[in-house]
Motif scaffolding. Structure first.
Motif, PDB file in Angstrom:
ATOM      1  N   GLU A   1      -3.386   9.491   3.423  1.00  0.00           N
ATOM      2  CA  GLU A   1      -4.526   8.613   3.678  1.00  0.00           C
ATOM      3  C   GLU A   1      -5.557   8.762   2.565  1.00  0.00           C
ATOM      4  N   LYS A   2      -5.922   7.646   1.950  1.00  0.00           N
ATOM      5  CA  LYS A   2      -6.923   7.691   0.893  1.00  0.00           C
ATOM      6  C   LYS A   2      -7.846   6.485   1.020  1.00  0.00           C
ATOM      7  N   GLU A   3      -9.085   6.696   0.622  1.00  0.00           N
ATOM      8  CA  GLU A   3     -10.079   5.632   0.724  1.00  0.00           C
ATOM      9  C   GLU A   3      -9.937   4.661  -0.433  1.00  0.00           C
ATOM     10  N   ILE A   4     -10.105   3.384  -0.130  1.00  0.00           N
ATOM     11  CA  ILE A   4     -10.007   2.315  -1.117  1.00  0.00           C
ATOM     12  C   ILE A   4     -11.417   1.794  -1.383  1.00  0.00           C
ATOM     13  N   PHE A   5     -11.729   1.576  -2.647  1.00  0.00           N
ATOM     14  CA  PHE A   5     -13.055   1.116  -3.033  1.00  0.00           C
ATOM     15  C   PHE A   5     -13.005  -0.369  -3.376  1.00  0.00           C
ATOM     16  N   ILE A   6     -14.031  -1.091  -2.917  1.00  0.00           N
ATOM     17  CA  ILE A   6     -14.129  -2.534  -3.145  1.00  0.00           C
ATOM     18  C   ILE A   6     -14.987  -2.760  -4.378  1.00  0.00           C
ATOM     19  N   LEU A   7     -14.436  -3.456  -5.378  1.00  0.00           N
ATOM     20  CA  LEU A   7     -15.122  -3.696  -6.636  1.00  0.00           C
ATOM     21  C   LEU A   7     -15.163  -5.189  -6.930  1.00  0.00           C
ATOM     22  N   ASP A   8     -16.161  -5.591  -7.725  1.00  0.00           N
ATOM     23  CA  ASP A   8     -16.286  -6.970  -8.191  1.00  0.00           C
ATOM     24  C   ASP A   8     -16.009  -7.011  -9.687  1.00  0.00           C
ATOM     25  N   ASP A   9     -15.253  -8.020 -10.119  1.00  0.00           N
ATOM     26  CA  ASP A   9     -15.039  -8.182 -11.551  1.00  0.00           C
ATOM     27  C   ASP A   9     -16.121  -9.087 -12.132  1.00  0.00           C
ATOM     28  N   LYS A  10     -16.002  -9.391 -13.409  1.00  0.00           N
ATOM     29  CA  LYS A  10     -17.034 -10.174 -14.073  1.00  0.00           C
ATOM     30  C   LYS A  10     -17.127 -11.594 -13.541  1.00  0.00           C
ATOM     31  N   ASP A  11     -16.026 -12.096 -12.940  1.00  0.00           N
ATOM     32  CA  ASP A  11     -16.024 -13.437 -12.379  1.00  0.00           C
ATOM     33  C   ASP A  11     -16.430 -13.471 -10.913  1.00  0.00           C
ATOM     34  N   GLY A  12     -16.811 -12.321 -10.379  1.00  0.00           N
ATOM     35  CA  GLY A  12     -17.214 -12.263  -8.987  1.00  0.00           C
ATOM     36  C   GLY A  12     -16.071 -12.138  -8.001  1.00  0.00           C
ATOM     37  N   GLN A  13     -14.856 -11.891  -8.474  1.00  0.00           N
ATOM     38  CA  GLN A  13     -13.708 -11.747  -7.593  1.00  0.00           C
ATOM     39  C   GLN A  13     -13.654 -10.329  -7.026  1.00  0.00           C
ATOM     40  N   ILE A  14     -13.175 -10.224  -5.779  1.00  0.00           N
ATOM     41  CA  ILE A  14     -13.095  -8.946  -5.096  1.00  0.00           C
ATOM     42  C   ILE A  14     -11.771  -8.262  -5.430  1.00  0.00           C
ATOM     43  N   HIS A  15     -11.839  -6.970  -5.759  1.00  0.00           N
ATOM     44  CA  HIS A  15     -10.648  -6.176  -6.033  1.00  0.00           C
ATOM     45  C   HIS A  15     -10.732  -4.867  -5.243  1.00  0.00           C
ATOM     46  N   LEU A  16      -9.609  -4.435  -4.713  1.00  0.00           N
ATOM     47  CA  LEU A  16      -9.515  -3.184  -3.977  1.00  0.00           C
ATOM     48  C   LEU A  16      -8.826  -2.159  -4.866  1.00  0.00           C
ATOM     49  N   LYS A  17      -9.618  -1.240  -5.412  1.00  0.00           N
ATOM     50  CA  LYS A  17      -9.110  -0.274  -6.374  1.00  0.00           C
ATOM     51  C   LYS A  17      -8.211   0.751  -5.689  1.00  0.00           C
ATOM     52  N   GLY A  18      -7.005   0.889  -6.216  1.00  0.00           N
ATOM     53  CA  GLY A  18      -6.067   1.864  -5.695  1.00  0.00           C
ATOM     54  C   GLY A  18      -5.233   1.404  -4.522  1.00  0.00           C
ATOM     55  N   LEU A  19      -5.332   0.140  -4.132  1.00  0.00           N
ATOM     56  CA  LEU A  19      -4.558  -0.362  -2.996  1.00  0.00           C
ATOM     57  C   LEU A  19      -3.100  -0.540  -3.393  1.00  0.00           C
ATOM     58  N   ALA A  20      -2.196   0.008  -2.598  1.00  0.00           N
ATOM     59  CA  ALA A  20      -0.768  -0.060  -2.903  1.00  0.00           C
ATOM     60  C   ALA A  20      -0.198  -1.429  -2.571  1.00  0.00           C
ATOM     61  N   GLN A  21       0.785  -1.835  -3.364  1.00  0.00           N
ATOM     62  CA  GLN A  21       1.555  -3.045  -3.116  1.00  0.00           C
ATOM     63  C   GLN A  21       3.032  -2.685  -3.044  1.00  0.00           C
ATOM     64  N   VAL A  22       3.702  -3.195  -2.027  1.00  0.00           N
ATOM     65  CA  VAL A  22       5.116  -2.912  -1.814  1.00  0.00           C
ATOM     66  C   VAL A  22       5.870  -4.233  -1.843  1.00  0.00           C
ATOM     67  N   ALA A  23       6.859  -4.324  -2.739  1.00  0.00           N
ATOM     68  CA  ALA A  23       7.671  -5.537  -2.835  1.00  0.00           C
ATOM     69  C   ALA A  23       8.669  -5.586  -1.682  1.00  0.00           C
ATOM     70  N   VAL A  24       8.815  -6.753  -1.068  1.00  0.00           N
ATOM     71  CA  VAL A  24       9.768  -6.959   0.025  1.00  0.00           C
ATOM     72  C   VAL A  24      10.589  -8.205  -0.297  1.00  0.00           C
ATOM     73  N   SER A  25      11.862  -8.130   0.016  1.00  0.00           N
ATOM     74  CA  SER A  25      12.754  -9.265  -0.246  1.00  0.00           C
ATOM     75  C   SER A  25      13.495  -9.734   0.996  1.00  0.00           C
TER      76      SER A  25
END
Length: 436
Positions: A179-203
């Motif tokens: 379990e780890k905390e995810i930080f919410i960040l804004d880029d220069k265009d104002g888009q929301i990004h979740l730093k360190g959030l894992a992505q798992v590919a599913v087929s």
């Protein structure tokens, strides 16, 4: 509020904006109601004759028309009436009906690069988690949507998922074993990004079920006075669908689907929460209140939208407002009038949010230069303080912008300093005379 409440109507654009809206893409938050069936223990507690407090008045209307949801308190005979987009009663297969009529038409847009958000809102014990997850025999919106996306994207798109929860106003990754905390960040265009959030590919559906079932077990749940397995966090499943563009540029079009199971707002008089449960309840209600404020600001076209009041509203920043398509499933308990009224009233406000994205260039914001010095001078003249202001201005002091009390104290300090100076000069003269 006694009597039948006037049904809410949509805010129509003024005639001056009609030409502007014709060149814009208009999307709207679509709001539907799902009433869960009575549970066996609820039926037994009222002698096997339950009467729902929620009904629909125009049940035979066309799919494109509004429905009028009627709420009635059988104890006090209070009545409320709201207009929403669709109504799904207490049938056992109402989740599959919701998917076929509301969710399935949105999936092709995800493959074309659109963002779609579906979230379940309601009081604790109203069936939100069941609506999203379902059971093995009656799957919910999450497995139904994933099965449809995977079948449509075979051979031409890649699919990946992320799953996280917002617990005590902090984000935690549920796909990671640690379990780890995810930080919410804004880029220069104002888009929301979740730093360190894992992505798992599913087929395939089996790969998704394996990853999702393990992640669900890590979500925070607890026993309360209303629900044996009450969700203590907001859970967000994000599905990324990447499709190569048809031209030869090599670009990739990415669409996103957010499936959000909100924690239910709680009345601690019914849940009997204490200790950590009470703290969790406070954070849940606080985040849902922030969501209500965001919806109110969007509905009233306010210049500032309070997305930063909570982590939940920051995550939903690209889901409410903007260009995304949103579907709110308002889940109701048929035996709780007050909770249903609170849920439907917020859902009706959400329905009026319209997102306009002009195809032409955005209109320039009028720039009005305000002469603050002239406004201050006019205010002082109206109070009869022009002369004192002129005297203060003669000192050319940085204290001239302070309040009159501060100015008076400044003037007193000046007088005190001058008297001390005169006293020291007279003492020096006396000593020189004495020496002579």
């Amino acid at each position: 509020m006694n009597g039948l409440k006037a049904c809410q109507t949509e805010n129509l654009p003024t005639p001056g904006r009609v030409q502007q809206l014709e060149s814009a893409v208009v999307t709207k938050v679509r709001v539907i109601v799902r009433v869960r069936p009575f549970l066996p223990r609820e039926i037994n507690s009222i002698d096997g004759n339950p009467i729902s407090c929620v009904s629909v008045l125009n049940s035979e209307c066309e799919p494109s028309e509004d429905v009028t949801v009627h709420l009635k308190d059988h104890d006090t005979s209070r009545n409320e009436c709201y207009k929403l987009d669709a109504f799904f009663g207490q049938e056992d297969n109402n989740i599959s009906q919701i998917f076929g009529k509301e969710v399935s038409p949105l999936i092709p847009g995800i493959l074309e690069g659109c963002n779609v958000t579906i979230f379940a809102y309601g009081a604790t014990g109203s069936g939100k988690t069941y609506t999203m997850q379902g059971t093995e025999n009656l799957p919910g919106l999450v497995p139904l949507a994933m099965s449809s996306i995977l079948s449509k994207s075979q051979g031409k798109s890649t699919v990946a998922i992320s799953y996280y929860e917002i617990y005590m106003d902090r984000c935690y990754d549920l796909l990671e074993l640690k379990e780890k905390e995810i930080f919410i960040l804004d880029d220069k265009d104002g888009q929301i990004h979740l730093k360190g959030l894992a992505q798992v590919a599913v087929s395939s559906t089996s790969e998704f079920q394996e990853a999702f079932s393990c992640a669900v077990q890590r979500r925070k749940v607890a026993h309360t006075g209303v629900n044996d397995v009450s969700s203590r966090s907001h859970a967000v499943l994000t599905v990324y669908v990447s499709t190569p563009s048809c031209d030869d540029t090599g670009n990739v079009i990415t669409g996103k689907l957010n499936l959000i199971d909100l924690a239910g707002n709680e009345d601690n008089r019914r849940t009997c929460n204490t200790g950590i449960r009470l703290q969790e309840s406070a954070k849940i209600n606080q985040s849902l209140f922030a969501l209500s404020n965001v919806i109110y600001a969007l509905n009233n076209n306010q210049p500032r939208i309070p997305y930063r009041e909570s982590k939940l509203t920051r995550v939903l920043q690209d889901s409410l407002g903007g260009t995304s398509r949103a579907l709110m499933v308002a889940c109701l308990n048929p035996g709780e009038y007050q909770e249903s009224l609170h849920t439907v009233s917020l859902a009706a406000r959400s329905r009026h949010i319209s997102n306009f994205v002009a195809s032409a260039q955005k209109g320039d914001t009028p720039k009005v230069k305000i002469d603050m010095e002239a406004k201050l001078r006019a205010w002082l003249e109206s109070k009869g303080k022009t002369k004192s202001t002129q005297r203060i201005g003669a000192f050319d002091s940085p204290f001239t912008s302070k309040t009159p009390n501060s100015i008076c104290s400044t003037r007193k300090l000046g007088l005190f300093g001058s008297s001390c100076k005169q006293k020291s000069i007279s003492n020096q003269g006396a000593s020189s005379i004495k020496k002579r």
